[in-house]
Design a protein around this motif. Sequence first.
Motif, PDB file in Angstrom:
ATOM      1  N   VAL A  82       0.841  -1.198   0.000  1.00 40.42           N
ATOM      2  CA  VAL A  82       0.000   0.000   0.000  1.00 40.42           C
ATOM      3  C   VAL A  82       0.877   1.248   0.000  1.00 40.42           C
ATOM      4  CG1 VAL A  82      -1.868   1.214   1.198  1.00 40.42           C
ATOM      5  CG2 VAL A  82      -1.721  -1.279   1.355  1.00 40.42           C
ATOM      6  N   THR A  83       0.482   2.217  -0.802  1.00 40.48           N
ATOM      7  CA  THR A  83       1.103   3.544  -0.767  1.00 40.48           C
ATOM      8  C   THR A  83      -0.001   4.581  -0.682  1.00 40.48           C
ATOM      9  OG1 THR A  83       1.149   3.747  -3.177  1.00 40.48           O
ATOM     10  CG2 THR A  83       3.132   2.845  -2.119  1.00 40.48           C
ATOM     11  N   THR A  89      -5.538   9.906  -1.465  1.00 41.10           N
ATOM     12  CA  THR A  89      -5.379   8.816  -2.430  1.00 41.10           C
ATOM     13  C   THR A  89      -4.679   7.630  -1.781  1.00 41.10           C
ATOM     14  OG1 THR A  89      -5.130  10.459  -4.185  1.00 41.10           O
ATOM     15  CG2 THR A  89      -4.501   8.204  -4.715  1.00 41.10           C
ATOM     16  N   LEU A  90      -5.255   6.450  -1.979  1.00 39.57           N
ATOM     17  CA  LEU A  90      -4.656   5.215  -1.496  1.00 39.57           C
ATOM     18  C   LEU A  90      -4.502   4.273  -2.685  1.00 39.57           C
ATOM     19  CD1 LEU A  90      -4.532   3.580   1.577  1.00 39.57           C
ATOM     20  CD2 LEU A  90      -6.080   2.222   0.194  1.00 39.57           C
ATOM     21  N   VAL A  91      -3.335   3.656  -2.809  1.00 35.20           N
ATOM     22  CA  VAL A  91      -3.072   2.692  -3.876  1.00 35.20           C
ATOM     23  C   VAL A  91      -2.698   1.370  -3.221  1.00 35.20           C
ATOM     24  CG1 VAL A  91      -1.687   2.139  -5.908  1.00 35.20           C
ATOM     25  CG2 VAL A  91      -2.293   4.524  -5.428  1.00 35.20           C
ATOM     26  N   GLU A  92      -3.437   0.324  -3.563  1.00 34.54           N
ATOM     27  CA  GLU A  92      -3.254  -0.990  -2.951  1.00 34.54           C
ATOM     28  C   GLU A  92      -2.993  -2.015  -4.046  1.00 34.54           C
ATOM     29  OE1 GLU A  92      -6.446  -2.224  -0.179  1.00 34.54           O
ATOM     30  OE2 GLU A  92      -6.576  -3.998  -1.456  1.00 34.54           O
ATOM     31  N   THR A  93      -1.998  -2.860  -3.844  1.00 29.88           N
ATOM     32  CA  THR A  93      -1.721  -3.963  -4.760  1.00 29.88           C
ATOM     33  C   THR A  93      -1.891  -5.263  -4.001  1.00 29.88           C
ATOM     34  OG1 THR A  93      -0.163  -2.622  -6.029  1.00 29.88           O
ATOM     35  CG2 THR A  93      -0.024  -5.010  -6.305  1.00 29.88           C
ATOM     36  N   SER A  94      -2.799  -6.117  -4.488  1.00 36.61           N
ATOM     37  CA  SER A  94      -3.031  -7.429  -3.886  1.00 36.61           C
ATOM     38  C   SER A  94      -2.124  -8.444  -4.554  1.00 36.61           C
ATOM     39  CB  SER A  94      -4.496  -7.847  -4.068  1.00 36.61           C
ATOM     40  OG  SER A  94      -5.346  -6.946  -3.401  1.00 36.61           O
ATOM     41  N   MET A 104      -5.696  -1.455  -6.942  1.00 37.88           N
ATOM     42  CA  MET A 104      -6.869  -0.659  -6.625  1.00 37.88           C
ATOM     43  C   MET A 104      -6.395   0.736  -6.236  1.00 37.88           C
ATOM     44  SD  MET A 104      -8.826   0.761  -3.930  1.00 37.88           S
ATOM     45  CE  MET A 104      -8.072   0.083  -2.500  1.00 37.88           C
ATOM     46  N   ARG A 105      -7.082   1.749  -6.760  1.00 40.33           N
ATOM     47  CA  ARG A 105      -6.761   3.141  -6.430  1.00 40.33           C
ATOM     48  C   ARG A 105      -8.039   3.804  -5.918  1.00 40.33           C
ATOM     49  NH1 ARG A 105      -2.790   6.797  -8.035  1.00 40.33           N
ATOM     50  NH2 ARG A 105      -3.445   8.966  -7.945  1.00 40.33           N
ATOM     51  N   ILE A 114     -17.256  11.323  -1.088  1.00 44.39           N
ATOM     52  CA  ILE A 114     -17.295  10.336  -2.168  1.00 44.39           C
ATOM     53  C   ILE A 114     -15.868   9.948  -2.531  1.00 44.39           C
ATOM     54  CG2 ILE A 114     -17.945   9.914  -4.579  1.00 44.39           C
ATOM     55  CD1 ILE A 114     -20.150  12.043  -4.188  1.00 44.39           C
ATOM     56  N   ALA A 115     -15.669   8.646  -2.695  1.00 46.71           N
ATOM     57  CA  ALA A 115     -14.375   8.140  -3.146  1.00 46.71           C
ATOM     58  C   ALA A 115     -14.589   7.386  -4.448  1.00 46.71           C
ATOM     59  CB  ALA A 115     -13.757   7.227  -2.108  1.00 46.71           C
ATOM     60  N   LYS A 116     -13.788   7.713  -5.444  1.00 43.82           N
ATOM     61  CA  LYS A 116     -13.815   6.977  -6.713  1.00 43.82           C
ATOM     62  C   LYS A 116     -12.750   5.891  -6.618  1.00 43.82           C
ATOM     63  CE  LYS A 116     -15.538  10.768  -9.417  1.00 43.82           C
ATOM     64  NZ  LYS A 116     -16.700  10.392 -10.144  1.00 43.82           N
ATOM     65  N   VAL A 117     -13.162   4.673  -6.903  1.00 48.34           N
ATOM     66  CA  VAL A 117     -12.264   3.529  -6.848  1.00 48.34           C
ATOM     67  C   VAL A 117     -12.099   2.980  -8.256  1.00 48.34           C
ATOM     68  CG1 VAL A 117     -11.894   1.221  -5.900  1.00 48.34           C
ATOM     69  CG2 VAL A 117     -13.028   2.976  -4.510  1.00 48.34           C
ATOM     70  N   SER A 118     -10.863   2.824  -8.670  1.00 51.70           N
ATOM     71  CA  SER A 118     -10.584   2.166  -9.944  1.00 51.70           C
ATOM     72  C   SER A 118      -9.727   0.940  -9.646  1.00 51.70           C
ATOM     73  CB  SER A 118      -9.878   3.104 -10.917  1.00 51.70           C
ATOM     74  OG  SER A 118      -8.661   3.568 -10.380  1.00 51.70           O
ATOM     75  N   TRP A 119      -9.926  -0.122 -10.428  1.00 52.93           N
ATOM     76  CA  TRP A 119      -9.181  -1.348 -10.200  1.00 52.93           C
ATOM     77  C   TRP A 119      -8.767  -1.956 -11.535  1.00 52.93           C
ATOM     78  CZ3 TRP A 119     -11.257  -5.559 -12.592  1.00 52.93           C
ATOM     79  CH2 TRP A 119     -12.617  -5.518 -12.898  1.00 52.93           C
ATOM     80  N   GLN A 120      -7.710  -2.764 -11.461  1.00 55.74           N
ATOM     81  CA  GLN A 120      -7.262  -3.489 -12.644  1.00 55.74           C
ATOM     82  C   GLN A 120      -6.775  -4.868 -12.221  1.00 55.74           C
ATOM     83  OE1 GLN A 120      -4.021  -1.853 -14.950  1.00 55.74           O
ATOM     84  NE2 GLN A 120      -4.454  -3.230 -16.647  1.00 55.74           N
ATOM     85  N   ASN A 121      -7.324  -5.890 -12.883  1.00 50.29           N
ATOM     86  CA  ASN A 121      -6.863  -7.252 -12.689  1.00 50.29           C
ATOM     87  C   ASN A 121      -5.660  -7.433 -13.608  1.00 50.29           C
ATOM     88  OD1 ASN A 121      -6.452 -10.090 -13.048  1.00 50.29           O
ATOM     89  ND2 ASN A 121      -8.524 -10.443 -12.224  1.00 50.29           N
TER      90      ASN A 121
END
Length: 135
Positions: A82-83, A89-94, A104-105, A114-121
């Motif tokens: 996590v950074t 802003t929080l950036v998480e890598t699983s 996930m950002r 409101i928080a906008k969440v974007s993710w990428q598999n």
Amino acid sequence: MNDVKLHATALMAVLAFLPMLASAQTAIDGRWKSNQSDEVVTFTTEGNRVSMVASTGFGYTAKLDGSDAPAKGDKSVDTVSVTMPDKSTLVETSKKDGKPWLTMRMQVDASGKIAKVSWQNLKTNKSGGYEMLRQ
């Protein structure tokens, strides 16, 4: 004398709220509910660490320096990194078996509601997004 009482009252009000202000260190802190499901996620930052607990049972406590930390409650994730590029802003890598597979950002808007969440598999290259509302 009236001004002195007014200033003293204002100072006492500020002092009463200091503990709450100290615990809400970032815009990420607090309870968030997805607009796509009933999932509720709680983030708590303290110093250089963030803790996350989801209503699904998934959770972790991680340093905000991108180092790996153990995750629990999801068989597809054994560690996260996590950074926090800024206070909203929080950036998480699983990761599973040391290999990143999902990013996930989460970006909290200026209102803080409101928080906008974007993710990428990273395995399938599929991506998406959703919003979370502060509870």
